[in-house]
Design an enzyme around this catalytic site. Structure first.
Site, PDB file in Angstrom:
ATOM      1  N   LYS A 152       0.811  -1.205   0.000  1.00 39.98           N
ATOM      2  CA  LYS A 152       0.000   0.000   0.000  1.00 39.98           C
ATOM      3  C   LYS A 152       0.851   1.265   0.000  1.00 39.98           C
ATOM      4  CE  LYS A 152      -3.280  -1.930   3.397  1.00 39.98           C
ATOM      5  NZ  LYS A 152      -3.846  -1.682   4.742  1.00 39.98           N
ATOM      6  N   GLU A 173       8.110   2.561  -5.697  1.00 40.91           N
ATOM      7  CA  GLU A 173       8.139   2.022  -4.336  1.00 40.91           C
ATOM      8  C   GLU A 173       8.291   3.151  -3.325  1.00 40.91           C
ATOM      9  OE1 GLU A 173       7.587  -0.105  -2.172  1.00 40.91           O
ATOM     10  OE2 GLU A 173       8.849  -1.879  -2.284  1.00 40.91           O
ATOM     11  N   ASP A 174       7.706   2.971  -2.171  1.00 42.29           N
ATOM     12  CA  ASP A 174       7.834   3.964  -1.116  1.00 42.29           C
ATOM     13  C   ASP A 174       9.222   3.957  -0.491  1.00 42.29           C
ATOM     14  OD1 ASP A 174       7.444   1.443  -0.021  1.00 42.29           O
ATOM     15  OD2 ASP A 174       5.969   2.076   1.459  1.00 42.29           O
ATOM     16  N   ASP A 232      14.495  -0.823   2.230  1.00 40.92           N
ATOM     17  CA  ASP A 232      15.148  -1.031   3.523  1.00 40.92           C
ATOM     18  C   ASP A 232      16.273  -2.043   3.300  1.00 40.92           C
ATOM     19  OD1 ASP A 232      15.776  -1.753   6.140  1.00 40.92           O
ATOM     20  OD2 ASP A 232      13.738  -1.667   6.864  1.00 40.92           O
ATOM     21  N   GLY A 286      16.134  -4.239   0.869  1.00 47.37           N
ATOM     22  CA  GLY A 286      16.181  -4.469  -0.571  1.00 47.37           C
ATOM     23  C   GLY A 286      15.530  -5.775  -0.988  1.00 47.37           C
ATOM     24  N   THR A 314      12.387  -6.768  -0.833  1.00 47.54           N
ATOM     25  CA  THR A 314      11.120  -6.608  -1.551  1.00 47.54           C
ATOM     26  C   THR A 314      11.363  -6.218  -3.004  1.00 47.54           C
ATOM     27  OG1 THR A 314      10.091  -5.903   0.514  1.00 47.54           O
ATOM     28  CG2 THR A 314       8.893  -5.416  -1.515  1.00 47.54           C
TER      29      THR A 314
HETATM   30  P1  IMP Z   1      12.779  -4.324   2.409  1.00 46.78           P
HETATM   31  O1  IMP Z   1      12.239  -5.543   1.714  1.00 46.78           O
HETATM   32  O2  IMP Z   1      13.572  -4.678   3.631  1.00 46.78           O
HETATM   33  O3  IMP Z   1      13.556  -3.413   1.480  1.00 46.78           O
HETATM   34  O4  IMP Z   1      11.575  -3.536   2.991  1.00 46.78           O
HETATM   35  C1  IMP Z   1      10.726  -2.907   2.208  1.00 46.78           C
HETATM   36  C2  IMP Z   1       9.345  -2.818   2.793  1.00 46.78           C
HETATM   37  O5  IMP Z   1       9.323  -2.790   4.223  1.00 46.78           O
HETATM   38  C3  IMP Z   1       8.792  -1.523   2.335  1.00 46.78           C
HETATM   39  O6  IMP Z   1       8.130  -1.651   1.084  1.00 46.78           O
HETATM   40  C4  IMP Z   1       7.868  -1.145   3.465  1.00 46.78           C
HETATM   41  O7  IMP Z   1       6.620  -1.750   3.251  1.00 46.78           O
HETATM   42  C5  IMP Z   1       8.499  -1.726   4.675  1.00 46.78           C
HETATM   43  N1  IMP Z   1       9.328  -0.759   5.412  1.00 46.78           N
HETATM   44  C6  IMP Z   1      10.668  -0.794   5.600  1.00 46.78           C
HETATM   45  N2  IMP Z   1      11.087   0.226   6.329  1.00 46.78           N
HETATM   46  C7  IMP Z   1       9.998   0.967   6.615  1.00 46.78           C
HETATM   47  C8  IMP Z   1       9.791   2.198   7.364  1.00 46.78           C
HETATM   48  O8  IMP Z   1      10.700   2.817   7.923  1.00 46.78           O
HETATM   49  N3  IMP Z   1       8.514   2.632   7.414  1.00 46.78           N
HETATM   50  C9  IMP Z   1       7.477   2.000   6.829  1.00 46.78           C
HETATM   51  N4  IMP Z   1       7.626   0.866   6.117  1.00 46.78           N
HETATM   52  C10 IMP Z   1       8.873   0.345   6.020  1.00 46.78           C
HETATM   53 MG    MG Z   2       6.672  -0.666  -0.123  1.00 47.57          MG
END
Ligand code: IMP
Ligand code: MG
Length: 176
Positions: A43, A99-100, A103, A105, A107
């Site tokens: 979302k 993407e928002d 973190d 990486g 996702t």
């Molecule tokens: P990754 O797979 O670790 O890169 O995390 C990515 C997903 O974790 C993002 O698409 C967010 O949904 C969620 N996420 C990671 N860090 C934050 C944050 O600081 N605030 C809100 N959502 C986060």
């Molecule tokens: Mg996201």
């Protein structure tokens, strides 16, 4: 900085200025393509995508995917699953994933591995926020809004336990 009151990290004005710059860059880079397909990752992307897509000056369409972490309690454990797919084929299309935040990486890596075999004409990424020091995967970010420190951020679409998504700024919350 208590759990209920996010502290401003990036103001509404700063976000606005940066999104205008990103839209200019994307519009210039895709000037010659017939159409750009923006793929928003739900979302978290919904406000960023709404603003970015309206500022583009090139022909564009919008579609969405939704992903969820297997383990809701630790969103960053690494395992991701697809809970809603695109409505249309991306074969032969120019695709920009929106993407928002990146973190670890995980996702974004999952997404690219999922989308590449569908044979888009091109596949690029536009990410509003990156926590550089948390990155574990070598994911390519073509358009980046801001690098941020290792804090849990909310607002402008981002949540903490599904709260604070509609704040106009990016704020940091204490999660413990
Ligand atoms: P990754 O797979 O670790 O890169 O995390 C990515 C997903 O974790 C993002 O698409 C967010 O949904 C969620 N996420 C990671 N860090 C934050 C944050 O600081 N605030 C809100 N959502 C986060
Ligand atoms: Mg996201």
């Amino acid at each position: 900085m208590g759990p209920g009151e996010p502290e401003v990290l990036i103001s509404e004005e700063e976000i606005g200025r940066r999104v205008v710059e990103l839209a200019r860059q994307v519009s210039a880079d895709y000037e010659t393509v017939e159409e750009l397909l923006l793929v928003g990752v739900l979302k978290g992307c919904f406000i960023f995508l709404a603003d970015l897509s309206r500022l583009l000056t090139i022909p564009r369409r919008v579609d969405f995917m939704a992903l969820a972490a297997y383990d809701q309690e630790s969103a960053t454990s690494g395992a991701v699953r697809l809970i809603m797919d695109l409505r249309t084929s991306i074969e032969g299309k120019h695709v920009l994933v929106v993407e928002d935040i990146v973190d670890t990486g995980n996702t974004l890596e999952y997404l690219m591995e999922n989308l590449l075999p569908r044979r888009p004409a091109s596949l690029a990424t536009c990410v509003l926020l990156r926590k550089k020091e948390r990155l574990e995967k070598d994911v390519r970010i073509d358009y980046l809004g801001f690098d941020i420190p290792d804090l849990w951020v909310v607002g402008y679409g981002l949540d903490y336990k599904d709260r604070h998504r509609t704040l106009p700024f990016i704020g940091a919350v204490k999660t413990v």
